[in-house]
Scaffold this active site. Structure first.
Site, PDB file in Angstrom:
ATOM      1  N   GLN A  87      75.306   2.442  -0.304  1.00  0.00           N
ATOM      2  CA  GLN A  87      74.592   3.413  -1.139  1.00  0.00           C
ATOM      3  C   GLN A  87      75.378   3.740  -2.402  1.00  0.00           C
ATOM      4  O   GLN A  87      76.595   3.838  -2.370  1.00  0.00           O
ATOM      5  CB  GLN A  87      74.372   4.700  -0.322  1.00  0.00           C
ATOM      6  CG  GLN A  87      73.134   5.451  -0.734  1.00  0.00           C
ATOM      7  CD  GLN A  87      72.630   6.400   0.354  1.00  0.00           C
ATOM      8  OE1 GLN A  87      72.755   6.100   1.526  1.00  0.00           O
ATOM      9  NE2 GLN A  87      72.068   7.515  -0.027  1.00  0.00           N
ATOM     10  N   SER A 135      79.385   0.447   4.777  1.00  0.00           N
ATOM     11  CA  SER A 135      78.428   1.427   5.315  1.00  0.00           C
ATOM     12  C   SER A 135      77.063   0.769   5.528  1.00  0.00           C
ATOM     13  O   SER A 135      76.927  -0.128   6.359  1.00  0.00           O
ATOM     14  CB  SER A 135      78.357   2.641   4.387  1.00  0.00           C
ATOM     15  OG  SER A 135      77.572   3.662   4.961  1.00  0.00           O
ATOM     16  N   HIS A 172      79.224   9.725   7.533  1.00  0.00           N
ATOM     17  CA  HIS A 172      80.424   9.266   8.250  1.00  0.00           C
ATOM     18  C   HIS A 172      81.318  10.440   8.676  1.00  0.00           C
ATOM     19  O   HIS A 172      82.535  10.420   8.516  1.00  0.00           O
ATOM     20  CB  HIS A 172      81.207   8.250   7.407  1.00  0.00           C
ATOM     21  CG  HIS A 172      80.367   7.063   7.039  1.00  0.00           C
ATOM     22  ND1 HIS A 172      80.004   6.109   7.962  1.00  0.00           N
ATOM     23  CD2 HIS A 172      79.774   6.712   5.872  1.00  0.00           C
ATOM     24  CE1 HIS A 172      79.226   5.210   7.362  1.00  0.00           C
ATOM     25  NE2 HIS A 172      79.071   5.559   6.110  1.00  0.00           N
ATOM     26  N   GLN A 223      79.122   3.980  13.740  1.00  0.00           N
ATOM     27  CA  GLN A 223      79.394   3.977  12.298  1.00  0.00           C
ATOM     28  C   GLN A 223      78.957   5.255  11.583  1.00  0.00           C
ATOM     29  O   GLN A 223      79.619   5.707  10.654  1.00  0.00           O
ATOM     30  CB  GLN A 223      78.704   2.753  11.668  1.00  0.00           C
ATOM     31  CG  GLN A 223      79.166   2.423  10.269  1.00  0.00           C
ATOM     32  CD  GLN A 223      78.027   1.943   9.394  1.00  0.00           C
ATOM     33  OE1 GLN A 223      77.035   2.635   9.198  1.00  0.00           O
ATOM     34  NE2 GLN A 223      78.162   0.740   8.865  1.00  0.00           N
TER      35      GLN A 223
END
Length: 297
Positions: free
Chosen positions: A9, A88, A195, A244
């Site tokens: 992102q 990510s 996260h 994750q």
């Protein structure tokens, strides 16, 4: 050895993917399939949307995934990764490109992930901040000393770490980090604490979707964010993908491990060049490149 890396992102831009759509029949058919799967014309937003429209999490994540995965698919026979990794969200792109997930399943999971993360952001206001010029251990120690939820979230490269957590805790941590010698500690314009433990509701929601999705053995090792080590084991890949959302992205450690395992060229597949910049900061000697469209597909 060739390592292919996939951005996350923040790499989105208006007009992304339009060159693929216009120049590759394969890309065009995959974009149209994506519109059907998602139930809205994401291509309209990607090709002509405002930066604001692209910033919506439910749009951003599928948009970056589509740009990366469709570009990888148009590379044809020249796409021969010895290893893959994604930052990510980019981990999902990497898994599809390496054959561990189908295009359709990957897109569905990314869409569900985006919606689940958006919902988690709305439960409790939270944010992230970039910390520059401090060693990781110092940042971790400062975060531990702050009341409230604040954790290391993205280990991007030496001297660049992103922290994540409750707004008040992030603000206090930024002040403490500046006092500890950080060159900068800057709150980021993001909608939530990705996260971090704040994403637990999203993790639970995504876990069910991942468990119900068929994964195949990838064509090459994937270096996952949670462990920063190589795996081709489907059950391990699933477990790491679930973890994750609430665990840090160990990008620095992943790139270092890939280099230790023989990576000499890092090719970024998708919008932007952010990951190439990080690779250079992690190891100046590494060669980097951007994947470009093969127009015969």
């Amino acid at each position: 050895m060739n390592a292919y890396i996939f951005p996350g992102q923040g790499a989105q831009f208006s007009g992304m993917g339009l060159d693929l759509y216009e120049n590759s029949p394969l890309a065009q058919s995959l974009f149209e399939k994506a519109n059907t799967i998602l139930g809205f014309h994401i291509t309209d937003i990607m090709f002509e949307g405002t930066p604001e429209a692209l910033k919506e999490t439910k749009v951003t994540q599928p948009a970056i995934f589509l740009h990366s995965v469709i570009l990888a698919k148009t590379l044809g026979d020249s796409f021969k990764p010895d290893m893959v990794a994604g930052h990510s969200l980019g981990e999902f792109s990497a898994l599809v490109a390496a054959g561990a997930l189908t295009f359709e399943d990957g897109l569905k999971l990314v869409s569900q992930r985006a919606i689940a993360m958006q919902k988690a952001c709305e439960i409790q206001p939270s944010t992230m901040a970039a910390v520059l010029g401090l060693e990781d251990a110092v940042v971790e120690k400062v975060c531990e000393s702050i009341d409230g939820v604040v954790v290391a979230a993205n280990y991007n490269c030496p001297g660049q770490l992103v922290i994540s957590g409750e707004i008040d805790a992030i603000n206090k941590a930024c002040e403490a980090l500046k006092e500890a010698g950080a060159r900068r500690a800057l709150v980021l314009p993001v909608g939530g604490a990705f996260h971090s433990p704040m994403m637990e509701p999203a993790r639970e929601e995504l876990a069910a979707a991942i468990e119900n999705t068929t994964f195949s053995k990838p064509n090459c090792p994937i270096y996952q964010n949670v462990t920063a080590s190589a795996t081709t084991d489907e059950s391990e890949i699933k477990a790491n993908l679930i973890s994750q959302l609430t665990a840090p992205v160990r990008w620095t450690q992943s790139v270092q491990q890939m280099i230790n395992d023989g990576a000499t060229l890092f090719t970024e597949v998708g919008p932007g060049k952010v990951l190439q910049g990080l690779v250079k900061k992690i190891n100046r000697a590494s060669e980097t490149a951007s994947a470009t469209l093969e127009t015969n597909n």
